[in-house]
Design a protein around this motif. Sequence first.
Motif, PDB file in Angstrom:
ATOM      1  N   GLY A 116      13.828 -20.172   9.567  1.00  0.00           N
ATOM      2  CA  GLY A 116      13.331 -21.478   9.948  1.00  0.00           C
ATOM      3  C   GLY A 116      12.195 -21.342  10.941  1.00  0.00           C
ATOM      4  N   GLY A 117      12.254 -22.116  12.020  1.00  0.00           N
ATOM      5  CA  GLY A 117      11.229 -22.041  13.052  1.00  0.00           C
ATOM      6  C   GLY A 117      11.681 -21.238  14.250  1.00  0.00           C
ATOM      7  N   GLY A 118      12.729 -20.399  14.098  1.00  0.00           N
ATOM      8  CA  GLY A 118      13.276 -19.642  15.218  1.00  0.00           C
ATOM      9  C   GLY A 118      12.431 -18.435  15.582  1.00  0.00           C
ATOM     10  N   ALA A 119      12.972 -17.659  16.515  1.00  0.00           N
ATOM     11  CA  ALA A 119      12.256 -16.476  16.996  1.00  0.00           C
ATOM     12  C   ALA A 119      12.185 -15.416  15.902  1.00  0.00           C
ATOM     13  CB  ALA A 119      12.952 -15.916  18.228  1.00  0.00           C
ATOM     14  N   PRO A 120      11.022 -14.804  15.706  1.00  0.00           N
ATOM     15  CA  PRO A 120      10.918 -13.740  14.710  1.00  0.00           C
ATOM     16  C   PRO A 120      11.410 -12.412  15.276  1.00  0.00           C
ATOM     17  CG  PRO A 120       8.783 -14.119  15.697  1.00  0.00           C
ATOM     18  CD  PRO A 120       9.727 -15.119  16.322  1.00  0.00           C
ATOM     19  N   THR A 121      12.049 -11.632  14.448  1.00  0.00           N
ATOM     20  CA  THR A 121      12.332 -10.240  14.795  1.00  0.00           C
ATOM     21  C   THR A 121      11.391  -9.374  13.969  1.00  0.00           C
ATOM     22  OG1 THR A 121      14.082 -10.158  13.131  1.00  0.00           O
ATOM     23  CG2 THR A 121      14.732 -10.639  15.400  1.00  0.00           C
ATOM     24  N   ALA A 122      11.054  -8.230  14.512  1.00  0.00           N
ATOM     25  CA  ALA A 122      10.040  -7.416  13.861  1.00  0.00           C
ATOM     26  C   ALA A 122      10.447  -5.952  13.868  1.00  0.00           C
ATOM     27  CB  ALA A 122       8.687  -7.590  14.567  1.00  0.00           C
ATOM     28  N   VAL A 123       9.901  -5.219  12.932  1.00  0.00           N
ATOM     29  CA  VAL A 123       9.972  -3.759  12.924  1.00  0.00           C
ATOM     30  C   VAL A 123       8.586  -3.254  12.566  1.00  0.00           C
ATOM     31  CG1 VAL A 123      12.405  -3.579  12.318  1.00  0.00           C
ATOM     32  CG2 VAL A 123      10.697  -3.705  10.498  1.00  0.00           C
ATOM     33  N   ARG A 124       8.258  -2.092  13.094  1.00  0.00           N
ATOM     34  CA  ARG A 124       7.022  -1.420  12.710  1.00  0.00           C
ATOM     35  C   ARG A 124       7.373  -0.192  11.890  1.00  0.00           C
ATOM     36  NH1 ARG A 124       2.193  -1.085  17.119  1.00  0.00           N
ATOM     37  NH2 ARG A 124       1.858  -3.312  17.453  1.00  0.00           N
ATOM     38  N   GLY A 125       6.494   0.145  10.982  1.00  0.00           N
ATOM     39  CA  GLY A 125       6.742   1.310  10.159  1.00  0.00           C
ATOM     40  C   GLY A 125       5.466   1.817   9.526  1.00  0.00           C
ATOM     41  N   THR A 126       5.617   2.748   8.636  1.00  0.00           N
ATOM     42  CA  THR A 126       4.496   3.367   7.942  1.00  0.00           C
ATOM     43  C   THR A 126       4.719   3.262   6.447  1.00  0.00           C
ATOM     44  OG1 THR A 126       4.218   4.941   9.751  1.00  0.00           O
ATOM     45  CG2 THR A 126       3.151   5.477   7.664  1.00  0.00           C
ATOM     46  N   PHE A 127       3.734   2.755   5.749  1.00  0.00           N
ATOM     47  CA  PHE A 127       3.817   2.735   4.297  1.00  0.00           C
ATOM     48  C   PHE A 127       3.919   4.165   3.769  1.00  0.00           C
ATOM     49  CE2 PHE A 127       1.271  -1.330   4.790  1.00  0.00           C
ATOM     50  CZ  PHE A 127       2.295  -2.171   4.397  1.00  0.00           C
ATOM     51  N   ALA A 128       4.542   4.315   2.635  1.00  0.00           N
ATOM     52  CA  ALA A 128       4.616   5.635   2.025  1.00  0.00           C
ATOM     53  C   ALA A 128       3.212   6.186   1.792  1.00  0.00           C
ATOM     54  CB  ALA A 128       5.377   5.555   0.703  1.00  0.00           C
ATOM     55  N   ASP A 129       3.092   7.485   1.911  1.00  0.00           N
ATOM     56  CA  ASP A 129       1.798   8.134   1.693  1.00  0.00           C
ATOM     57  C   ASP A 129       1.853   8.857   0.359  1.00  0.00           C
ATOM     58  OD1 ASP A 129      -0.600   9.412   1.755  1.00  0.00           O
ATOM     59  OD2 ASP A 129      -0.311  10.380   3.704  1.00  0.00           O
ATOM     60  N   ALA A 130       1.273   8.223  -0.644  1.00  0.00           N
ATOM     61  CA  ALA A 130       1.262   8.811  -1.979  1.00  0.00           C
ATOM     62  C   ALA A 130      -0.156   8.994  -2.504  1.00  0.00           C
ATOM     63  CB  ALA A 130       2.059   7.933  -2.944  1.00  0.00           C
ATOM     64  N   GLU A 131      -1.136   8.814  -1.615  1.00  0.00           N
ATOM     65  CA  GLU A 131      -2.528   8.865  -2.043  1.00  0.00           C
ATOM     66  C   GLU A 131      -3.297   9.886  -1.216  1.00  0.00           C
ATOM     67  OE1 GLU A 131      -3.054   4.122  -3.176  1.00  0.00           O
ATOM     68  OE2 GLU A 131      -4.030   4.941  -1.395  1.00  0.00           O
ATOM     69  N   ILE A 132      -4.291  10.445  -1.829  1.00  0.00           N
ATOM     70  CA  ILE A 132      -5.237  11.288  -1.112  1.00  0.00           C
ATOM     71  C   ILE A 132      -6.562  11.230  -1.849  1.00  0.00           C
ATOM     72  CG2 ILE A 132      -4.430  13.359  -2.322  1.00  0.00           C
ATOM     73  CD1 ILE A 132      -5.243  14.966   0.183  1.00  0.00           C
TER      74      ILE A 132
ATOM     75  N   PRO B 298       0.818  -1.213   0.000  1.00  0.00           N
ATOM     76  CA  PRO B 298       0.000   0.000   0.000  1.00  0.00           C
ATOM     77  C   PRO B 298       0.855   1.267   0.000  1.00  0.00           C
ATOM     78  CG  PRO B 298      -0.848  -1.598   1.576  1.00  0.00           C
ATOM     79  CD  PRO B 298       0.469  -2.126   1.109  1.00  0.00           C
ATOM     80  N   VAL B 299       0.272   2.330  -0.491  1.00  0.00           N
ATOM     81  CA  VAL B 299       0.928   3.649  -0.468  1.00  0.00           C
ATOM     82  C   VAL B 299      -0.043   4.678   0.129  1.00  0.00           C
ATOM     83  CG1 VAL B 299       2.565   3.261  -2.338  1.00  0.00           C
ATOM     84  CG2 VAL B 299       0.231   3.989  -2.881  1.00  0.00           C
ATOM     85  N   ASP B 300      -0.750   4.223   1.177  1.00  0.00           N
ATOM     86  CA  ASP B 300      -1.779   5.074   1.794  1.00  0.00           C
ATOM     87  C   ASP B 300      -1.364   5.664   3.131  1.00  0.00           C
ATOM     88  OD1 ASP B 300      -1.738   2.783   3.303  1.00  0.00           O
ATOM     89  OD2 ASP B 300      -3.852   2.264   2.995  1.00  0.00           O
ATOM     90  N   GLY B 301      -0.104   5.499   3.521  1.00  0.00           N
ATOM     91  CA  GLY B 301       0.369   6.048   4.783  1.00  0.00           C
ATOM     92  C   GLY B 301      -0.036   5.268   6.011  1.00  0.00           C
ATOM     93  N   SER B 302      -0.619   4.089   5.833  1.00  0.00           N
ATOM     94  CA  SER B 302      -1.033   3.280   6.977  1.00  0.00           C
ATOM     95  C   SER B 302       0.172   2.576   7.600  1.00  0.00           C
ATOM     96  CB  SER B 302      -2.081   2.248   6.555  1.00  0.00           C
ATOM     97  OG  SER B 302      -1.554   1.380   5.562  1.00  0.00           O
ATOM     98  N   ARG B 303      -0.038   2.034   8.789  1.00  0.00           N
ATOM     99  CA  ARG B 303       1.051   1.410   9.526  1.00  0.00           C
ATOM    100  C   ARG B 303       1.128  -0.081   9.224  1.00  0.00           C
ATOM    101  NH1 ARG B 303       0.353   3.156  15.673  1.00  0.00           N
ATOM    102  NH2 ARG B 303       2.262   1.908  15.847  1.00  0.00           N
ATOM    103  N   TYR B 304       2.330  -0.623   9.380  1.00  0.00           N
ATOM    104  CA  TYR B 304       2.532  -2.052   9.152  1.00  0.00           C
ATOM    105  C   TYR B 304       3.477  -2.601  10.211  1.00  0.00           C
ATOM    106  CZ  TYR B 304       7.110  -0.784   7.196  1.00  0.00           C
ATOM    107  OH  TYR B 304       8.386  -0.286   7.040  1.00  0.00           O
ATOM    108  N   VAL B 305       3.477  -3.930  10.334  1.00  0.00           N
ATOM    109  CA  VAL B 305       4.478  -4.637  11.121  1.00  0.00           C
ATOM    110  C   VAL B 305       5.112  -5.670  10.192  1.00  0.00           C
ATOM    111  CG1 VAL B 305       2.781  -6.288  12.036  1.00  0.00           C
ATOM    112  CG2 VAL B 305       4.969  -5.972  13.188  1.00  0.00           C
ATOM    113  N   LEU B 306       6.433  -5.727  10.228  1.00  0.00           N
ATOM    114  CA  LEU B 306       7.177  -6.658   9.383  1.00  0.00           C
ATOM    115  C   LEU B 306       7.972  -7.598  10.274  1.00  0.00           C
ATOM    116  CD1 LEU B 306       9.065  -6.009   6.119  1.00  0.00           C
ATOM    117  CD2 LEU B 306      10.333  -7.018   8.024  1.00  0.00           C
ATOM    118  N   THR B 307       7.863  -8.886  10.013  1.00  0.00           N
ATOM    119  CA  THR B 307       8.631  -9.881  10.755  1.00  0.00           C
ATOM    120  C   THR B 307       9.574 -10.615   9.821  1.00  0.00           C
ATOM    121  OG1 THR B 307       6.914 -11.568  10.461  1.00  0.00           O
ATOM    122  CG2 THR B 307       6.817 -10.228  12.463  1.00  0.00           C
TER     123      THR B 307
END
Length: 868
Positions: free
Chosen positions: A761-777, A748-757
């Motif tokens: 394998g089956g190990g512990a996930p690491t994550a970051v949170r961020g905001t999609f680019a805002d290119a829409e209105i 998406p390019v609507d400025g909404s928030r996301y979480v990325l992991t």
Amino acid sequence: MALALTLGAGSAVASDTLPWTGESAVGANQPYQHGYSPTDLLRWNPADDTDAPYLRAKVPLQTRTAPNSATQRNRNLPAGTQQLTLAGDYGNAFFESHPYTNEFSQYLFNYWQYTDAYASWHGMPTEGVPVDYYDPDLDWREKWFEFGMLNLPNPGYTNAAHANGVRSLGCIFFSPNDRGDQDYSELLVRDASGAFPAAAKLIEIAEYYGFDGYFVNQESSVAPADITAYKQFLKQLRDGGMYVQWYDSVSNSSGGISYQNEFNAVNGPFVRDARLGDVSDSIFLNYWWNKSKLTSSKAYAAGLGLDSRRSVFAGVEAGMYQFNQPYQLDDNLGADGAPMNAIATLGADFVSSDYAAKTDDAAQAQVFDRERRWWTGSSQGSTTPEGSWKGISKYVAERSVIKGSTFATSFNTGHGLSTWSEGRLSNDAEWGNINLQDIPVSWQWWIDADRSPLTADFDYGPEYTPASRFSYRKIGAYDGGSSLVLSGALASDNTVRLYKTDLSVTSRSSLDLTYAKSSADDDSELRLALVLASDPDKVVQVPLAGSGKRTDGWRTVTADLSAYAGQRIASLGLVVAAGAAPVENYQVNLGALALRDGVDRTPAVPEGLAVKQFLPDSDELFLSWQRSDYDTVRRYDVFLDDTYLGGIYDDVFYAKRFTATSGTIRLVAVGPDGSRSEPATVRFDLGTAPGKVTAAAGRDGALAVTWKPPASGRPVTVRVSGVDTSAPYTKEVTVPGTSTGTTLTGVPVDGSRYVLTATSGGGAPTAVRGTFADAEIAPYPASAVRVSGNTFTFSRPASADWHTLTVLENGAPKSFATTYGSGNKPYIVRGRTTRGAMTVTMSSATSRVVAVLEDYAGNTVQTVLRGG
């Protein structure tokens, strides 16, 4: 004086809660509350309200014990006089209204026993306002962003209120300046059935977030034709289970602002209407009252069949006048010396918010003294008031929720400079979390002694700076952040009244006292002080053997109460019995009290503990588990190995400053008698996970992700999910373990928030949170403009994604007035353009009119409203 005006009196900026800095600075993804405009309200959905799951109060509203005047400090006070506290919760925070955080000096309310409803009073920007729009150095009229007409109570405060039997209220506020173009009339729109969708949403929001109703502050005029509809709107709220309090501001006949300062025919119909019946529960009277007006208020309420001690609240402007009130609550006393009406206060949090050193941990003892003075009349807990202000407790009898056959406290006030767990220092960091506050001591302080009564204080440990009158040895808490310390010259028996109760005693009842005696061995003795309901004039003393000796740390002694089976404990306290010789520097710390009934009430091991998100890049952790009923579990304590992270009665938890890369999360359930479950555990180890994960969103719909390859060399799965679940978006790719990054396209390019992991394998996930680019209105719809001849009336864009609306006539921008008389702008600015300015007459009947909508990201879109 009107509520809207008093906010501007004095130096309002000094009362703002400024952003915390250093170790207490906000976490990158720390959940916080925001305000709501009428437009936000109507489209509200918890699935797309960003931090909603972490902002819900879960503690159910507890019922209070039946009144028992025989155990009140003042036996002559009628127990039915209600009190409403309208104040900032943790403070007047705009962008940092959190349920808990790591700051000792944030304000913690401690006098629930004198309160029947708490309404959080401060402005909150609507969702999406960039934080950097707030400049704390500017005048309060120069906040160029939108505040919501609806502010929700802080969920931490709701939990604490409910634990003490106190209602928690949100606030609805309209005024000519403070909410820009937002107007009450937007709430009065009906659906096809004649009901008010806005009222239905307000009920839905309160039920979701777990609070009890609304304080309605209508400080702009109401059109006479709308008065009946407004009362029907209030009635729909009340009929939907909401507690509703109306402010004394609007005339029932003219709709104009007309502060009555008494309850009469002008404002009475906003509580009980002759045709509609009860439309609200109570009214907050404006402040310019006197004895005559309050006497008339009681009589008018009685004529309507209302109990004035529950429905008519005499307003006290705490924040403006503080301890120098021009209107004295003695004027609310009838000929019998009892209050005639209920009492309400605005801004009682001034004890912290307007104290110059309010953010200084070393100055908090002065804040505590100021708060004690406001509520009891004396900063030191004396029965003699300091000055003309006599304290709320002179007029409102103390209440209690302590009932049943069990009770536990560790004298935790809800914040600390460190944390102790069962006598062990388990975290040396400061914290503030009213969710963890124990039921407050009922009286600060009630200590009876023939000579030289001991002094009482909360001991927060070696880092704490007590008031200068104390010289006790600081040892901290047994469990939590504080213990109760009694110190001074012990020259006679001291009876320390602690808790008003209605506790039943069984044949298997016992009471544990955990204490630490720092002073030398002597022949004094600690005894339980029980006042039984069957003989309230007698203090039953139960000896605690060996309690005159100095302890090496904490000691727990148990008193068998089976001799009192069938009795009810109406008051619970402690006697410090003096020995043959006076003790000059006596000190005992009370760490915990626990009444048990012989039934094993140890909670089961919590189920479902899981790491929802681990964000090592921002040092944050999100947890979840399955929550048990409040009757069996009063809170959950979270540990990293043996380090205490925090606690709450909930099924989710957020931790910031979480820097560990491996360890065991432990979750312990605590029962109503203080018993603890065995821990639920979940291990994590990022040693084999992708490291240093970063993500950057582009306006072309590409999300570039990089990481340090995992040591295992196993394939890496990258998953991105939108946070707003009402419009779910998920994309996942798996790449070889040797890869250092990948690019996901079509995001998406609507400025909404996301979480990325990122998972190997089956190990512990690491994550970051961020905001999609805002290119829409989304464009401003032409249907949002009402055109009458050459006059255009603009309405607020329905989209949440906008900042300004420029209106061009033949290419030239029209001018719009702003609130607080702050000048004109060549556009409508969200939250600051006056409602009157939204109606514009064009210079020419044949001109070209174009609306240009712009969002916070700078995206623009044009709508032709008239071709010209």
